[in-house]
Design an enzyme around this catalytic site. Structure first.
Site, PDB file in Angstrom:
ATOM      1  N   LEU A  41     -18.607  -1.002 -31.135  1.00  0.00           N
ATOM      2  CA  LEU A  41     -18.412   0.407 -30.826  1.00  0.00           C
ATOM      3  C   LEU A  41     -16.929   0.583 -30.524  1.00  0.00           C
ATOM      4  O   LEU A  41     -16.309  -0.280 -29.898  1.00  0.00           O
ATOM      5  CB  LEU A  41     -19.238   0.834 -29.611  1.00  0.00           C
ATOM      6  CG  LEU A  41     -20.750   0.910 -29.795  1.00  0.00           C
ATOM      7  CD1 LEU A  41     -21.423   1.154 -28.456  1.00  0.00           C
ATOM      8  CD2 LEU A  41     -21.118   2.003 -30.776  1.00  0.00           C
ATOM      9  N   ASP A  42     -16.363   1.677 -30.954  1.00  0.00           N
ATOM     10  CA  ASP A  42     -14.961   1.951 -30.659  1.00  0.00           C
ATOM     11  C   ASP A  42     -14.746   1.974 -29.150  1.00  0.00           C
ATOM     12  O   ASP A  42     -15.662   2.258 -28.380  1.00  0.00           O
ATOM     13  CB  ASP A  42     -14.533   3.303 -31.233  1.00  0.00           C
ATOM     14  CG  ASP A  42     -14.493   3.311 -32.753  1.00  0.00           C
ATOM     15  OD1 ASP A  42     -14.399   2.226 -33.356  1.00  0.00           O
ATOM     16  OD2 ASP A  42     -14.540   4.410 -33.318  1.00  0.00           O
ATOM     17  N   THR A  43     -13.530   1.710 -28.748  1.00  0.00           N
ATOM     18  CA  THR A  43     -13.190   1.712 -27.322  1.00  0.00           C
ATOM     19  C   THR A  43     -13.513   3.049 -26.675  1.00  0.00           C
ATOM     20  O   THR A  43     -14.000   3.093 -25.542  1.00  0.00           O
ATOM     21  CB  THR A  43     -11.694   1.381 -27.141  1.00  0.00           C
ATOM     22  OG1 THR A  43     -11.429   0.136 -27.789  1.00  0.00           O
ATOM     23  CG2 THR A  43     -11.322   1.267 -25.677  1.00  0.00           C
TER      24      THR A  43
END
Length: 90
Positions: A41-43
């Site tokens: 998952l993106d930051t």
């Protein structure tokens, strides 16, 4: 027996165990040795992340060749037009 950990990744956490020097990482939340994320998952995203110590399962879930179905929920400001919704779906 394989271990599977379900982790609700908070906003701002990097989906890796090694430090990046800027953000908290999975290591700051998970102290179980030998597990790896099955996907990312993106930051700046939050949500369910599956971790496992089973390399075969991790590969099956995360490698693009296997095309596992995934569902994403996105929060947007305003009401998106049909064109914008079509772009998001792609």
């Amino acid at each position: 027996m394989s271990r599977i950990i379900l982790f609700n990744k908070p906003y701002g956490v990097v989906c890796q165990f090694s430090p990046d020097g800027l953000h908290p990482t999975l290591k700051d939340y998970i102290s179980i040795p030998g597990v790896y994320a099955a996907g990312r998952l993106d930051t700046d995203s939050e949500g369910l992340l599956l971790l496992t110590d089973d390399g075969r399962l991790q590969h099956q879930l995360s490698h693009p060749r296997h095309k596992q179905p995934k569902t994403y929920w996105a929060q947007v400001e305003g009401i998106p037009s049909p064109d914008v919704l079509e772009q998001l779906a792609k």
